[in-house]
Design an enzyme around this catalytic site. Structure first.
Site, PDB file in Angstrom:
ATOM      1  N   LYS A  20       1.883  -1.409 -11.685  1.00  0.00           N
ATOM      2  CA  LYS A  20       1.683  -1.941 -10.624  1.00  0.00           C
ATOM      3  C   LYS A  20       0.376  -2.490 -10.332  1.00  0.00           C
ATOM      4  O   LYS A  20      -0.238  -1.394 -10.059  1.00  0.00           O
ATOM      5  CB  LYS A  20       2.019  -0.311 -10.235  1.00  0.00           C
ATOM      6  CG  LYS A  20       2.953   0.583 -10.281  1.00  0.00           C
ATOM      7  CD  LYS A  20       2.917   1.840  -9.399  1.00  0.00           C
ATOM      8  CE  LYS A  20       4.371   2.388  -8.406  1.00  0.00           C
ATOM      9  NZ  LYS A  20       4.115   3.812  -8.347  1.00  0.00           N
TER      10      LYS A  20
HETATM   11  C1  E4P Z   1       6.335   5.194  -6.014  1.00  0.00           C
HETATM   12  O1  E4P Z   1       5.927   4.670  -7.338  1.00  0.00           O
HETATM   13  C2  E4P Z   1       5.068   5.905  -5.558  1.00  0.00           C
HETATM   14  O2  E4P Z   1       4.056   6.385  -6.481  1.00  0.00           O
HETATM   15  C3  E4P Z   1       5.535   7.389  -4.731  1.00  0.00           C
HETATM   16  O3  E4P Z   1       6.891   6.662  -4.470  1.00  0.00           O
HETATM   17  C4  E4P Z   1       4.679   7.239  -3.581  1.00  0.00           C
HETATM   18  O4  E4P Z   1       5.410   7.967  -2.934  1.00  0.00           O
HETATM   19  P1  E4P Z   1       5.029   8.995  -1.474  1.00  0.00           P
HETATM   20  O5  E4P Z   1       4.448   8.431  -0.599  1.00  0.00           O
HETATM   21  O6  E4P Z   1       5.243  10.271  -1.425  1.00  0.00           O
HETATM   22  O7  E4P Z   1       3.223   9.033  -2.506  1.00  0.00           O
END
Ligand code: E4P
Length: 212
Positions: free
Chosen positions: A81
């Protein structure tokens, strides 16, 4: 549509591994796991054979590439990521050439997703919940991204992220998004409907009245 679990908690992943197609993590979720993260990732990759996203924390191209190479050694289903910054997208290009898969994260607009796709990202993650939190329309952004990717036949897959409730999953599926990543409580709610529970209770009580 594929469903990924958005968590770094091994017990949640173990419980839901039978239905999920992959896992996404981030530094916040890693902190919640409360254990050395490399060790956690090794376990997750053993439980789930689908893609497992692990995020770099370096902010410069060189640092991201180095970190990504280390993370990629953990298992062959690790996806790196990378935040959608200039440095991040340069790293995505380099990682593509090295055969390391990337998930471009913290995407909040269609132009960001377009650039990520041009740089060879395997996945992009628009954060629909956070967009909605700020008065935007997360699903409208997803619709734009899907249209753009279709127009140019980009192979990049959209992971609908920052999912807050089942309605987000339904909207993602209605738009034809290939993947949604959902937190454990939302995944639980996808199974549930009060009429199902009421229906079972009624059938069981009526069954008691059937002569035997
Ligand atoms: C995506 O890969 C992220 O880990 C995640 O969906 C972030 O979500 P949040 O806005 O609930 O922290």
């Amino acid at each position: 549509m594929e469903i990924y679990l958005d968590t770094a908690k091994v017990e949640e992943i173990r419980e839901m591994a039978w239905i999920v197609d992959g896992v996404t993590t981030n530094p916040t979720l890693a902190a919640q796991a409360g254990r050395p993260f490399r060790e956690v990732l090794q376990e997750i990759c053993h439980i789930v054979r689908g893609p497992v996203s692990a995020e770099v924390v370096a902010q410069d191209e060189e640092g991201m590439v180095k970190e990504a190479q280390e993370l990629a050694k953990i298992a062959d289903n690790i996806v790196i990521k990378i935040p959608v910054t200039v440095e991040g997208l340069k790293a995505v290009r380099r990682l593509k050439a090295l055969g390391i898969k990337t998930n471009v994260t913290l995407v909040f607009s269609a132009p960001q997703a377009l650039l990520a796709a041009k740089c060879g990202a395997d996945y992009v993650s628009p954060f629909v919940g956070r967009i909605d939190d700020h008065g935007g329309d997360g699903m409208a952004v997803v619709a734009e991204i899907l249209r753009i990717f279709e127009n140019y036949k980009f192979p990049t897959k959209v992971i609908v992220a920052s999912v807050r409730h089942p309605g987000h999953v339904v909207a993602a599926a209605t738009l034809g998004a290939p993947i949604a990543t959902v937190p454990y409580p939302v995944l639980q709610r996808l199974f549930q409907h009060p009429l199902t529970d009421q229906g079972i209770a009624r059938f069981l009580s009526d069954w008691e009245k059937v002569p035997r």
